[in-house]
Design a protein around this motif. Structure first.
Motif, short mmCIF file in Angstrom:
data_model
loop_
_atom_site.label_atom_id
_atom_site.label_comp_id
_atom_site.label_asym_id
_atom_site.label_seq_id
_atom_site.Cartn_x
_atom_site.Cartn_y
_atom_site.Cartn_z
N ASN A 1 23.62 18.01 -36.25
CA ASN A 1 23.99 17.09 -37.32
C ASN A 1 23.14 17.42 -38.53
N ARG B 1 34.58 17.99 -41.86
CA ARG B 1 33.47 17.61 -40.96
C ARG B 1 32.27 17.05 -41.71
N CYS C 1 28.77 16.86 -39.72
CA CYS C 1 28.97 16.90 -38.28
C CYS C 1 28.59 18.27 -37.74
N ARG C 2 28.74 18.44 -36.48
CA ARG C 2 28.32 19.67 -35.81
C ARG C 2 28.84 20.91 -36.53
N THR D 1 36.10 11.24 -45.08
CA THR D 1 35.66 12.34 -44.23
C THR D 1 36.50 13.55 -44.59
N ASP E 1 35.49 10.57 -33.41
CA ASP E 1 34.49 11.57 -33.06
C ASP E 1 33.08 11.02 -33.28
N CYS F 1 30.62 11.88 -35.13
CA CYS F 1 30.11 11.79 -36.50
C CYS F 1 30.52 10.46 -37.16
#
Length: 158
Positions: A77, A54, A70-71, A51, A30, A32
């Protein structure tokens, strides 16, 4: 009878084609994790950790804690860093500015100016929690008796 065989063989062929396409396409990390690897390659001493939920945890000698979010629902971000002391060293400013310039694709001069402005505003008059908006980035600086932290994010609609 033949129409049932034709429709079932067509369905089977389509299913086989879709399965082949799904298995043949390369796995893609992804965005990120891509940004975290880009940070690792461009900043000396930066290490990428695990990780979870997210959030990519990072480590560097000039920062006590670092993470890349991440989103989320409200932001695209988010970069978070915590310094070792109440008054961060110039190396911390440089690290945060360089990392946020990579994450948000903004020139480093702009991010350094925003980070410096946010952290230096904390004090007697404005308090220990400061929120500023600089070059379409939201910066939130917090300070306790032993450490200072900054969170930089960009809204999702920008």
């Amino acid at each position: 009878m033949k129409s049932k065989q034709n429709s079932s063989s067509i369905t089977l062929a389509i299913f086989a084609l879709l399965a082949t396409i799904a298995l043949a396409s390369p796995a893609r990390a992804d965005g990120c994790e891509d940004i975290a690897n880009q940070l690792k390659s461009q900043i000396d001493g930066l290490k990428v950790g695990i990780t979870a939920a997210r959030v990519v945890y990072l480590s560097h000698p000039d920062a006590k804690e670092m993470s890349l979010g991440c989103r989320g629902r409200d932001y695209s971000n988010e970069f978070y860093a915590k310094s070792d002391g109440r008054k961060p060293k110039p190396a911390f400013y440089d690290l945060v500015a360089r990392a946020s310039a990579i994450v948000f694709t903004v020139p480093m001069d702009n991010t350094l100016k925003g980070v410096t402005r946010c952290i230096n505003r904390m004090g007697i008059f404005r308090g220990d929690n400061v929120k500023i908006r600089y070059r379409r980035l939201d910066m939130v600086c917090n300070r306790t008796k032993t450490e200072a932290a900054i969170a930089i994010s960009r809204r999702k609609d920008e």
